[in-house]
Enzyme design. Structure first.
Site, PDB file in Angstrom:
ATOM      1  N   ASP A  49       0.843  -1.202   0.000  1.00  0.00           N
ATOM      2  CA  ASP A  49       0.000   0.000   0.000  1.00  0.00           C
ATOM      3  C   ASP A  49       0.881   1.256   0.000  1.00  0.00           C
ATOM      4  O   ASP A  49       0.377   2.383  -0.053  1.00  0.00           O
ATOM      5  CB  ASP A  49      -1.009   0.003   1.158  1.00  0.00           C
ATOM      6  CG  ASP A  49      -0.358  -0.044   2.519  1.00  0.00           C
ATOM      7  OD1 ASP A  49       0.887  -0.183   2.590  1.00  0.00           O
ATOM      8  OD2 ASP A  49      -1.091   0.051   3.531  1.00  0.00           O
ATOM      9  N   SER A  50       2.215   1.062  -0.003  1.00  0.00           N
ATOM     10  CA  SER A  50       3.132   2.179  -0.265  1.00  0.00           C
ATOM     11  C   SER A  50       2.884   2.746  -1.663  1.00  0.00           C
ATOM     12  O   SER A  50       3.372   3.834  -1.981  1.00  0.00           O
ATOM     13  CB  SER A  50       4.588   1.734  -0.110  1.00  0.00           C
ATOM     14  OG  SER A  50       4.830   0.559  -0.854  1.00  0.00           O
ATOM     15  N   ASP A  88      -1.101  -6.015  -0.079  1.00  0.00           N
ATOM     16  CA  ASP A  88      -1.538  -5.369   1.162  1.00  0.00           C
ATOM     17  C   ASP A  88      -3.042  -5.136   1.162  1.00  0.00           C
ATOM     18  O   ASP A  88      -3.594  -4.604   0.178  1.00  0.00           O
ATOM     19  CB  ASP A  88      -0.867  -3.988   1.303  1.00  0.00           C
ATOM     20  CG  ASP A  88       0.431  -4.062   2.080  1.00  0.00           C
ATOM     21  OD1 ASP A  88       0.616  -5.015   2.860  1.00  0.00           O
ATOM     22  OD2 ASP A  88       1.267  -3.156   1.899  1.00  0.00           O
ATOM     23  N   LYS A 118      -1.530  -9.329   2.954  1.00  0.00           N
ATOM     24  CA  LYS A 118      -0.778  -8.904   4.145  1.00  0.00           C
ATOM     25  C   LYS A 118      -1.612  -7.881   4.924  1.00  0.00           C
ATOM     26  O   LYS A 118      -2.237  -7.003   4.304  1.00  0.00           O
ATOM     27  CB  LYS A 118       0.578  -8.291   3.734  1.00  0.00           C
ATOM     28  CG  LYS A 118       1.377  -7.714   4.907  1.00  0.00           C
ATOM     29  CD  LYS A 118       2.847  -7.475   4.560  1.00  0.00           C
ATOM     30  CE  LYS A 118       3.126  -6.190   3.823  1.00  0.00           C
ATOM     31  NZ  LYS A 118       2.782  -4.963   4.574  1.00  0.00           N
ATOM     32  N   GLU A 120      -1.668  -5.335   8.615  1.00  0.00           N
ATOM     33  CA  GLU A 120      -0.860  -4.723   9.676  1.00  0.00           C
ATOM     34  C   GLU A 120      -1.529  -4.920  11.039  1.00  0.00           C
ATOM     35  O   GLU A 120      -2.720  -4.675  11.185  1.00  0.00           O
ATOM     36  CB  GLU A 120      -0.700  -3.214   9.411  1.00  0.00           C
ATOM     37  CG  GLU A 120       0.109  -2.930   8.161  1.00  0.00           C
ATOM     38  CD  GLU A 120       0.340  -1.441   7.926  1.00  0.00           C
ATOM     39  OE1 GLU A 120      -0.029  -0.613   8.794  1.00  0.00           O
ATOM     40  OE2 GLU A 120       0.885  -1.094   6.865  1.00  0.00           O
ATOM     41  N   GLU A 187       8.949  -4.158  10.560  1.00  0.00           N
ATOM     42  CA  GLU A 187       9.429  -2.893   9.996  1.00  0.00           C
ATOM     43  C   GLU A 187      10.013  -2.000  11.085  1.00  0.00           C
ATOM     44  O   GLU A 187       9.369  -1.748  12.123  1.00  0.00           O
ATOM     45  CB  GLU A 187       8.265  -2.175   9.280  1.00  0.00           C
ATOM     46  CG  GLU A 187       8.699  -0.860   8.647  1.00  0.00           C
ATOM     47  CD  GLU A 187       7.690  -0.305   7.643  1.00  0.00           C
ATOM     48  OE1 GLU A 187       6.689  -0.986   7.323  1.00  0.00           O
ATOM     49  OE2 GLU A 187       7.913   0.829   7.172  1.00  0.00           O
TER      50      GLU A 187
HETATM   51  O1  KIV Z   1       3.592  -1.104   1.651  1.00  0.00           O
HETATM   52  C1  KIV Z   1       4.769  -1.492   1.679  1.00  0.00           C
HETATM   53  O2  KIV Z   1       5.580  -1.214   0.784  1.00  0.00           O
HETATM   54  C2  KIV Z   1       5.183  -2.306   2.807  1.00  0.00           C
HETATM   55  C3  KIV Z   1       6.649  -2.550   2.974  1.00  0.00           C
HETATM   56  C4  KIV Z   1       7.314  -1.346   3.487  1.00  0.00           C
HETATM   57  C5  KIV Z   1       6.933  -3.740   3.812  1.00  0.00           C
HETATM   58  O3  KIV Z   1       4.381  -2.729   3.584  1.00  0.00           O
END
Ligand code: KIV
Length: 269
Positions: A49-50, A88, A118, A120, A187
């Protein structure tokens, strides 16, 4: 020792940990870069989600939607012939409502063809993790600095430096493993703590800013390629300086167009 795997699955990742082979993971959000990353032999592609920051220019990861994530994931899946593709679950698509979490995960798996999701968090989201797993969807955890909680943390500094937070992180990691997660991202936490978690747990632990004592590493592709040149955390190693290279190439192109050097006779019909 590295073995020649044709296709990476969650079982392969476990085999890698068991055989002390480190796991490589990078983000990708589009077909073209994902294809390069996959063909270069990466083990896991994370549709992170980055993308909210890197692709859409938002300040945080909070605004990106489930539809956006599915769009990015389906582009990446088409490019990945070897890597495991993990996606994510975006902010608001799984917290506090395990049925919604399952619906969101099913949409990702059905509409993008990705291999895993994934999430969080630890005990706060364990109901969601458990319900997603009942549908046969592989789940990866994410602890430590969890960017979807940035407004709770207030800063992007190192997490779990204090004993209480470190202990909670270890308990959360165990909870995620016992629920059936196939791996966990840690992280921005102290290297000693990350190593302790990796030694205590059976499942693969992938670090970002978590030192070398874990079972694998993940970075944001655009950061390690040097495209996001204003982002300079200590943990980031840059393998290229693409910001400068692209900047120079575009400047040369602009000059060539202005000077009528481009296109030349060989470049016309
Ligand atoms: O969203 C992302 O890129 C991440 C990584 C920083 C692990 O969750």
């Amino acid at each position: 020792m590295t073995k020649d795997y044709k296709r990476i699955t969650t079982n392969v990742l476990q085999e890698m940990k068991d055989n002390n082979e480190k796991i490589s993971m990078l983000t990708s959000y589009d077909f073209t870069l994902a294809k390069i990353v996959d063909r270069a032999g990466i083990d896991v592609i994370l549709v992170g989600d980055s993308a909210s920051n890197v692709m859409a220019g938002h300040e945080t990861t909070l605004p990106i939607t489930l539809d956006h994530m599915i769009y990015h994931a389906s582009s990446v899946v088409k490019a990945a012939s070897r890597a495991l593709v993990v996606v994510d679950l975006p902010f608001g698509s799984y917290q506090g409502d395990s049925k919604k979490a399952l619906r969101s995960s099913i949409r990702i798996m059905k509409e993008s063809g990705a291999h895993a999701v994934k999430l969080e968090g630890g005990d706060e989201i364990i109901d969601s993790v458990q319900r997603i797993l009942t549908a046969g969807i592989p789940v990866m955890g994410h602890l430590g600095l969890t960017p979807q909680s940035i407004y709770k943390f207030g800063t992007y500094t190192v997490r779990a430096k204090q004993e209480a937070e470190a202990e909670k992180l270890i308990e959360d990691a165990k909870l995620l493993q016992n629920a059936g997660c196939f791996g966990i991202v840690l992280e921005k936490i102290p290297a000693d703590l990350a190593k302790k978690v990796s030694n205590k747990l059976e499942i693969p632990i992938i670090g970002i800013g978590a030192g070398n004592g874990v079972d694998g590493q993940v970075l944001v592709l655009h950061d390690m390629l040097g495209m996001t040149h204003e982002f300079n955390p200590r943990f980031l190693r840059r393998y290229l300086n693409l910001y400068e290279d692209i900047n120079r190439a575009v400047k040369n192109y602009v000059d060539d167009v202005k000077n009528q050097d481009f296109p030349n006779k060989n470049e016309e019909y």
